[in-house]
Scaffold this motif. Structure first.
Motif, PDB file in Angstrom:
ATOM      1  N   GLU A 139       0.821  -1.213   0.000  1.00 15.44           N
ATOM      2  CA  GLU A 139       0.000   0.000   0.000  1.00 15.44           C
ATOM      3  C   GLU A 139       0.857   1.266   0.000  1.00 15.44           C
TER       4      GLU A 139
ATOM      5  N   ASN B 152      -3.004  -9.927  11.218  1.00 11.54           N
ATOM      6  CA  ASN B 152      -2.452 -10.631  10.065  1.00 11.54           C
ATOM      7  C   ASN B 152      -1.539 -11.786  10.455  1.00 11.54           C
TER       8      ASN B 152
ATOM      9  N   GLU C 125      -3.549   0.995   7.525  1.00 11.02           N
ATOM     10  CA  GLU C 125      -3.413  -0.025   6.491  1.00 11.02           C
ATOM     11  C   GLU C 125      -4.599  -0.974   6.509  1.00 11.02           C
ATOM     12  N   ASN C 126      -4.788  -1.673   5.411  1.00 15.20           N
ATOM     13  CA  ASN C 126      -5.853  -2.663   5.302  1.00 15.20           C
ATOM     14  C   ASN C 126      -5.316  -4.032   5.683  1.00 15.20           C
ATOM     15  N   ARG C 127      -5.780  -4.553   6.801  1.00 20.07           N
ATOM     16  CA  ARG C 127      -5.388  -5.895   7.207  1.00 20.07           C
ATOM     17  C   ARG C 127      -6.051  -6.937   6.311  1.00 20.07           C
TER      18      ARG C 127
ATOM     19  N   GLY D 105      -9.742  -7.982   6.984  1.00 18.53           N
ATOM     20  CA  GLY D 105     -10.859  -7.148   6.580  1.00 18.53           C
ATOM     21  C   GLY D 105     -11.015  -5.823   7.295  1.00 18.53           C
ATOM     22  N   MET D 106     -10.250  -5.581   8.330  1.00 17.87           N
ATOM     23  CA  MET D 106     -10.362  -4.313   9.045  1.00 17.87           C
ATOM     24  C   MET D 106      -9.122  -3.447   8.806  1.00 17.87           C
ATOM     25  N   LYS D 107      -9.270  -2.187   9.080  1.00 17.28           N
ATOM     26  CA  LYS D 107      -8.128  -1.277   8.995  1.00 17.28           C
ATOM     27  C   LYS D 107      -7.442  -1.189  10.354  1.00 17.28           C
ATOM     28  N   SER D 108      -6.140  -0.941  10.335  1.00 14.87           N
ATOM     29  CA  SER D 108      -5.395  -0.746  11.575  1.00 14.87           C
ATOM     30  C   SER D 108      -4.431   0.409  11.376  1.00 14.87           C
TER      31      SER D 108
END
Length: 413
Positions: A84, A123, A261-263, A266-269
Motif C-alpha cells: 500500500e 495478520n 493499512e488494510n489488514r 478485513g479491518m483497517k489498523s
C-alpha cells in the motif's frame, strides 16, 4: 502417563509469557519455548531463563539474522515490494521464517502442536498458520487469543500478576511492538484513534526528524546484482550492512511512517513504523534500477512488485506463485550493479547520484548540445508510425463528420 509437547513461539513479552503458563495450566502440555532471533534487541539469556522459570521444559534461542537478511529481506528488496505504497513489510516477512524454525523444532522434539501469540484480529495468525500448513500440515496449531477467556492486554497483565509472571509492560505502557533487524512497529494504545497524533517518545530506532542534525549527510550504497554489498566503499556482511544503515538512517530520522493499512482479515489498523536502513536501501535500489533497467521491464516489474508485496503481507511466502515471481525478479537483477549516493536530511532520503557499468543512460544520445550519434530527422518517421492509430481514427471521424455535413446540406436543399 507421558505429557504431550507443544512448541511455543516465545518472545518473553506479555502475550507469550502468559501463553506459556496458560498452555501448562489449561492443557497440561510440556511447553518448549522457541525464541527466534531475527534481530530484535533482547537479552536472550534473560529470555531463555524467564521461559524456563515460567515453566518451559526446554528453551531454544535461534540466531537466524543472516538467513533473515539474505533469504527474506533481500528477495523482497530486489522485488521492490511495498505494501500500500508505504509499508516495507518488516513484520510480514519475518513470520514465515519464524514459522519455518518452529516447524523444525517441533519435528525434532516430537511435539504435536505449535502455539503462537497472534491475535484473532491480526495478520500474523494467517502468516504463521499458512506457513506452518505449507511446511507440515500434520502439526496442530493453537492460537490462545482465539479460544481463551482473556479479552484484552489488560486482562493479560492481570493474569500475569496472578501467576507471578514478570512482564515488561504496564497498563500505562500498553503498546504492542514488534521489532527485528529491519524495523520496529508500534500499535495499540492511543494509536487506535487515528485522530491522535503519535508521540515521538515511542521511537526506538530513530530520532524525530525535527531533532535530526541541521546538516545533511551523504551515504553511498553499492549493489551487486540487486544485492547491497558495501557502504561508502567498505564491504559488510548482510547483517552488518543493515545494522550500519539503521544507525546512519536512525540518526537522521529516516524511515518513520504513520499509516492506516488494510489488514488481510478485513479491518483497517493504524501503526507507526520505523525502518531507517530499509528506507535507504529501497531508495538506493529504486534509483539504480532506473539507471539499468529498460522501460518495458521497469513498468512490468511494478506490477510484479505490487503482487509480491500482497503475497508477503498475506503470509503466502511458501507458495508456487511466490517462487515463480522470484525467478522473474532475479532475471531482472543481473545488471542492477553499481553505486548510488543518497542525501539524508531531517527524515528525507533522496538519491542524488548513481553510476553503473551497465548503465543504459548514454550522454551522447541525450545531450542538448551537438552530437553525431542521433539524427533528429529520424524522429518524424517514428512519430508517424507511433501515432498511426490516432491518425486513422481521426481520419475516420473527419470523413464521417464531412458526410454528415453533406447529408444535412442535401436535406436543406
Amino acid at each position: 502417563m507421558k505429557k504431550e509437547k507443544v512448541v511455543l513461539a516465545y518472545s518473553g513479552g506479555l502475550d507469550t509469557s502468559v501463553i506459556l503458563k496458560w498452555l501448562e495450566n489449561t492443557y497440561q502440555y510440556e511447553v518448549i519455548a522457541v525464541c527466534v532471533d531475527v534481530g530484535q534487541e533482547d537479552d536472550f539469556a534473560a529470555v531463555k531463563q524467564k521461559a524456563l522459570s515460567t515453566g518451559a521444559i526446554k528453551a531454544y534461542i535461534l540466531d537466524v539474522k543472516e538467513e533473515f537478511v539474505t533469504d527474506y529481506i533481500y528477495p523482497t528488496l530486489k522485488a521492490g515490494a511495498v505494501y500500500e505504497d508505504d509499508y516495507l513489510l518488516g513484520t510480514s516477512f519475518a513470520r514465515p521464517l519464524i514459522a519455518k524454525k518452529l516447524v523444525e523444532i517441533a519435528e525434532k522434539e516430537g511435539a504435536i502442536a505449535i502455539a503462537h501469540g497472534a491475535t484473532g484480529k491480526g495478520n500474523d495468525q494467517v502468516r504463521f498458520e499458512a506457513s506452518i500448513k505449507a511446511l507440515n500440515p500434520y502439526i496442530k496449531i493453537i492460537a490462545p487469543w482465539r479460544v481463551w477467556d482473556l479479552k484484552s492486554r489488560e486482562d493479560c497483565v492481570d493474569y500475569a500478576l496472578k501467576n507471578n509472571i514478570p512482564i515488561p509492560v504496564t497498563k500505562k505502557d500498553i503498546y504492542s511492538r514488534d521489532s527485528n533487524i529491519w524495523h520496529i512497529s508500534h500499535e495499540g494504545g492511543n494509536l487506535e484513534n487515528p485522530w491522535n497524533e503519535h508521540d515521538e517518545n515511542i521511537y526506538k530506532m530513530s530520532v524525530a526528524p525535527e531533532k535530526a542534525p541541521d546538516t545533511p549527510a551523504y551515504v553511498e550504497v553499492q549493489f551487486s546484482h540487486g544485492i547491497p554489498v558495501a557502504i561508502d566503499g567498505f564491504q559488510y556482511s548482510p547483517v552488518e550492512l543493515v545494522e550500519k544503515l539503521n544507525k546512519i538512517g536512525g540518526a537522521h530520522g529516516i524511515g518513520i511512517i504513520d499509516i492506516v493499512e488494510n489488514r488481510l482479515v478485513g479491518m483497517k489498523s493504524r501503526g507507526v513504523y520505523e525502518t531507517p536502513g530499509g528506507t535507504i536501501l529501497y531508495e538506493a535500489h529504486k534509483s539504480l534500477e532506473k539507471l539499468t533497467l529498460d522501460r518495458a521491464t521497469m513498468n512490468f516489474k511494478k506490477n510484479i512488485a505490487e503482487k509480491y508485496a500482497q503475497l508477503v503481507y498475506d503470509g503466502l511466502w511458501f507458495t508456487p506463485l511466490k517462487e515463480a515471481l522470484d525467478q522473474f525478479v532475479d532475471s531482472t537483477q543481473q545488471y542492477v550493479t553499481g553505486i548510488v549516493k543518497l542525501k539524508l536530511y531531517k527524515g528525507t532520503c533522496t538519491a542524488v547520484a548513481s553510476a553503473s557499468p551497465y548503465s543504459l543512460y548514454n550522454e551522447e544520445f541525450v545531450t542538448f548540445g551537438e552530437d553525431d550519434v542521433y539524427n533528429q530527422k529520424d524522429a518524424e518517421g517514428f512519430i508517424n508510425l507511433f501515432a498511426l492509430p490516432l491518425t486513422i481514427r481521426s481520419l475516420m471521424k473527419y470523413d464521417k463528420d464531412q458526410q454528415k455535413k453533406i447529408n444535412k446540406n442535401k436535406q436543406v436543399i
